[in-house]
Write a protein that holds these residues in place. Structure first.
Motif, mmCIF file in Angstrom:
data_model
loop_
_atom_site.group_PDB
_atom_site.id
_atom_site.type_symbol
_atom_site.label_atom_id
_atom_site.label_comp_id
_atom_site.label_asym_id
_atom_site.label_seq_id
_atom_site.Cartn_x
_atom_site.Cartn_y
_atom_site.Cartn_z
ATOM 1 N N ALA A 191 1.038 -0.094 18.528
ATOM 2 C CA ALA A 191 0.152 -0.706 19.394
ATOM 3 C C ALA A 191 0.869 -1.722 20.033
ATOM 4 O O ALA A 191 0.394 -1.958 21.337
ATOM 5 C CB ALA A 191 -0.952 -1.243 18.383
ATOM 6 N N ARG A 192 1.860 -2.416 19.434
ATOM 7 C CA ARG A 192 2.488 -3.644 20.133
ATOM 8 C C ARG A 192 3.364 -3.122 21.449
ATOM 9 O O ARG A 192 3.358 -3.488 22.383
ATOM 10 C CB ARG A 192 3.407 -4.334 19.255
ATOM 11 C CG ARG A 192 2.877 -5.893 19.124
ATOM 12 C CD ARG A 192 4.217 -6.411 18.261
ATOM 13 N NE ARG A 192 3.612 -6.475 16.904
ATOM 14 C CZ ARG A 192 4.594 -6.994 16.006
ATOM 15 N NH1 ARG A 192 5.730 -7.378 16.104
ATOM 16 N NH2 ARG A 192 4.210 -6.932 14.982
ATOM 17 N N ILE A 193 4.049 -1.844 21.061
ATOM 18 C CA ILE A 193 4.612 -1.433 22.162
ATOM 19 C C ILE A 193 3.934 -1.017 23.413
ATOM 20 O O ILE A 193 4.031 -1.189 24.370
ATOM 21 C CB ILE A 193 5.352 0.060 21.774
ATOM 22 C CG1 ILE A 193 6.555 -0.461 20.767
ATOM 23 C CG2 ILE A 193 5.801 0.598 22.816
ATOM 24 C CD1 ILE A 193 7.299 0.763 20.196
ATOM 25 N N ARG A 194 2.486 -0.288 23.063
ATOM 26 C CA ARG A 194 1.780 0.120 24.185
ATOM 27 C C ARG A 194 1.204 -1.303 24.955
ATOM 28 O O ARG A 194 1.075 -1.037 26.074
ATOM 29 C CB ARG A 194 0.342 0.349 23.498
ATOM 30 C CG ARG A 194 -0.649 0.841 24.071
ATOM 31 C CD ARG A 194 -2.047 1.363 23.239
ATOM 32 N NE ARG A 194 -2.409 0.210 22.346
ATOM 33 C CZ ARG A 194 -3.154 0.290 21.528
ATOM 34 N NH1 ARG A 194 -3.752 1.534 21.138
ATOM 35 N NH2 ARG A 194 -3.490 -0.787 20.633
ATOM 36 N N ASP A 195 0.722 -2.290 24.064
ATOM 37 C CA ASP A 195 0.389 -3.597 24.812
ATOM 38 C C ASP A 195 1.387 -4.250 25.516
ATOM 39 O O ASP A 195 1.060 -4.840 26.592
ATOM 40 C CB ASP A 195 -0.618 -4.295 23.747
ATOM 41 C CG ASP A 195 -1.533 -3.543 23.115
ATOM 42 O OD1 ASP A 195 -2.074 -2.451 23.666
ATOM 43 O OD2 ASP A 195 -1.843 -3.882 22.034
ATOM 44 N N GLU A 196 2.634 -4.632 24.837
ATOM 45 C CA GLU A 196 3.469 -5.453 25.262
ATOM 46 C C GLU A 196 4.235 -4.917 26.651
ATOM 47 O O GLU A 196 4.590 -5.532 27.583
ATOM 48 C CB GLU A 196 4.541 -5.815 24.476
ATOM 49 C CG GLU A 196 4.031 -6.482 23.185
ATOM 50 C CD GLU A 196 4.832 -8.004 23.135
ATOM 51 O OE1 GLU A 196 5.645 -8.174 23.836
ATOM 52 O OE2 GLU A 196 4.125 -8.741 22.400
#
Lengths: 354, 227
Positions: free
Chosen positions: A173-178
């Motif tokens: 999720a962090r990769i998606r958002d960051e």
């Protein structure tokens, strides 16, 4: 940046594939049973397998066009690929694996990726010394650091146990958002789809059976095969209001529902509430007291015969799909406009953080 | 051991080393090509390169003699343009050994490349690496043990070569005689002491090379089965 597949075809042993679909920004999940051709689609896009026909385009760049005999080699596609077996380079350290594809300028900073994926302490280690979850993060980092325009993930959480899955999902999720990187995620796990994806492509026997936003597809499966595969008819965004004694109260629209909190992370606020149609019991308008925690008065919107079971759509403040046997449907005299009460036991509400 | 013995051993080892190093780049390229690509004529090439392994070495030697001789295509060219003669000289020995060791090396090197997971190479490509970089940084280091084992086997084969060497280089003491030719000579002359001394050297060299080769093979399998 959108990825377009137009009539891309190939024959793999036991399967004829023909795929046309479009994936926009955000996370698109390719969902289907094993043997549906999901991995083949990723390999087409990555350039590791040549389809026999069709066009693949990323943004305004044609990656493959069988008619015009165009096929951009994998190394020039700028597409990160994390295969299911990860394929980490066993003779290189974590740092060397991460740095393998790093171009001079385009990649997001090495330190940033290492930090987001919590890899700083692993950099000097060899691959053999890593746990399953650590390997997964290194493979993600390696693909990210090559500065891709699109990230392909093949069953990123398959083969990991449930607690490890729960720990890795936030990384994805962090990769998606960051990094705001479009991702194509192959999975056969509903949980991964709901936790990560914005859009969903259902692949059945080599063909796109349905595509749309995650909620659309879950709520309105195109046919019985898709419905059977998804097996969750109602998916609604909800917000946790309070938790006590292992139960969570979730607000969905105007209704408060009680669910078993189970292994829901303590901090989770926004969730998807998933209800299988078979788990809902209907009472006539004048229902007596019952043990079920959730009593939802509602109005029948539609009744559809789908074989042994009848599919009933209610409006209980949110759309709820219910599956009933035909005699049950007849007893309750269900038709559009009738008022009923839906009962759902708390353990049958499945909460997925989003 | 006499000074002549030491010279002989030195010449044999250097010739085998030079021969196997000479064929190494060609052997690597061909093995990789056989392991990783499908092409027309592959079966023919496979058959041709296996030939020196099954033909009587003397027969291979005769072919080489024709090709490298003054009236042969290669030997004639070298003689006319560079005034260079190869047959019955010491410098032809490494070439003969290279030809004889080549198939053995290619076969083991091919297996070493085939054992590699092609996905590792594929992933390296998606990370932007070109074919040469993939070969240099992924295929070669991961196949290194298998390649080294194959090279040692080829080296051991070259050390003991007899038939082709005697056909092309003759048996000129101090110039083209190798270890195995010298053993043959010693037996013919009834010099059993020298024959057995040289036999001991041969056994030691072969044992060393094959032993290390086996050890590398074992390590390779162990590292493969580790989690």
């Amino acid at each position: 940046m959108s990825l377009v597949l137009h009539k891309v075809t190939a024959a793999v042993p036991g399967l004829m594939l023909e795929v046309s679909t479009e994936c926009g920004p955000g996370v698109t999940a390719v969902f289907g049973p094993s043997g549906a051709g999901k991995t083949t689609v990723l390999e087409w896009v990555a350039g590791l397998r040549a389809p026999t026909g069709g066009v693949i385009q990323l943004g305004d760049r044609v990656l493959h066009d069988s008619g015009r005999k165009i096929s951009v080699p994998a190394r020039l596609r700028g597409i990160g690929y994390v295969p299911q077996d990860l394929a980490l380079f066993p003779h290189l350290s974590v740092r060397e694996n991460l740095g393998y594809g790093r171009p001079a300028a385009a990649a997001p900073g090495f330190d940033r990726v290492v930090e987001v994926l919590e890899l700083p302490t692993l950099l000097g280690r060899g691959i053999a010394a890593l746990s399953g979850g650590e390997r997964q993060r290194v493979a993600l980092g390696r693909a990210l650091l090559a500065g891709p325009r699109l990230l392909l993930l093949d069953e990123p959480l398959a083969g990991l146990d449930a607690p490890l899955k729960a720990r890795l999902i936030p990384f994805l999720a962090r990769i998606r958002d960051e990094f705001r990187l479009p991702m194509l995620l192959v999975t056969h796990d509903r949980y991964e789809v709901l936790a990560l994806a914005d859009r969903l492509i259902v692949l059945l026997a080599g063909r796109v059976a349905q595509a749309g936003t995650v909620r659309e597809v879950f709520q309105r499966p195109a046919n019985l095969a898709v419905a059977g595969l998804l097996a969750v008819e109602t998916v609604q965004p909800g917000r946790i209001e309070r938790r006590a004694e292992g139960l969570a109260v979730v607000r969905v629209g105007s209704v408060a529902l009680t669910a078993v909190a189970g292994d829901l992370p303590a901090g989770a606020r926004e969730v998807f509430v998933c209800i299988r149609a078979e788990d809902v019991i209907l009472l006539g308008a004048t229902g007596a007291a019952a043990s079920a925690r959730n009593r939802l008065p509602g109005v029948v919107r539609s009744v559809a015969d789908t074989g042994p079971l009848v599919r009933v759509e209610l409006d209980c403040g949110f759309p709820l799909v219910v599956a009933l046997t035909r005699p049950a449907c007849a007893d309750l005299e269900l038709r559009p406009g009738a008022t009923v009460t839906a009962l759902i036991k708390a353990p049958h509400l499945h909460l997925i953080p989003r | 051991m006499t000074a002549a013995d030491w010279n002989l051993i030195g010449f044999t080892v250097v010739a085998a080393l030079a021969g196997t190093l000479l064929m190494l780049p060609f052997g690597l390229a061909l093995a990789w090509w056989l392991a990783r690509r499908e092409w027309r004529g592959k079966v023919l090439v496979e058959t041709l390169i296996t030939l020196p392994l099954v033909l009587p070495p003397v027969a291979t030697g005769l072919i080489l003699l024709r090709v490298l001789g003054r009236r042969g295509p290669v030997g004639g060219f070298l003689h006319r343009h560079f005034d260079l003669d190869l047959v019955f000289t010491g410098r032809v020995v490494p070439f003969v050994l290279a030809v004889m060791a080549f198939p053995l090396f290619v076969r083991s090197a091919r297996v070493a490349f085939e054992e590699l997971d092609p996905r590792l190479e594929a992933i390296a490509r998606t990370l932007g690496a070109g074919e040469w970089r993939v070969f240099r940084t992924i295929s070669l280091p991961l196949a290194a043990r298998g390649l080294a084992a194959g090279w040692l086997l080829a080296f051991a084969r070259a050390l003991g070569e007899f038939g082709a060497t005697i056909m092309v280089a003759g048996n000129i003491p101090g110039r083209t005689t190798t270890l195995s030719l010298a053993i043959y000579d010693a037996v013919q002359l009834g010099d059993d002491g020298r024959a057995f001394r040289l036999l001991g050297v041969s056994v030691a060299l072969a044992l060393g090379a094959v032993g290390v080769s086996e050890w590398l093979g074992r390590r390779r399998h162990r590292s493969r089965s580790a989690p």
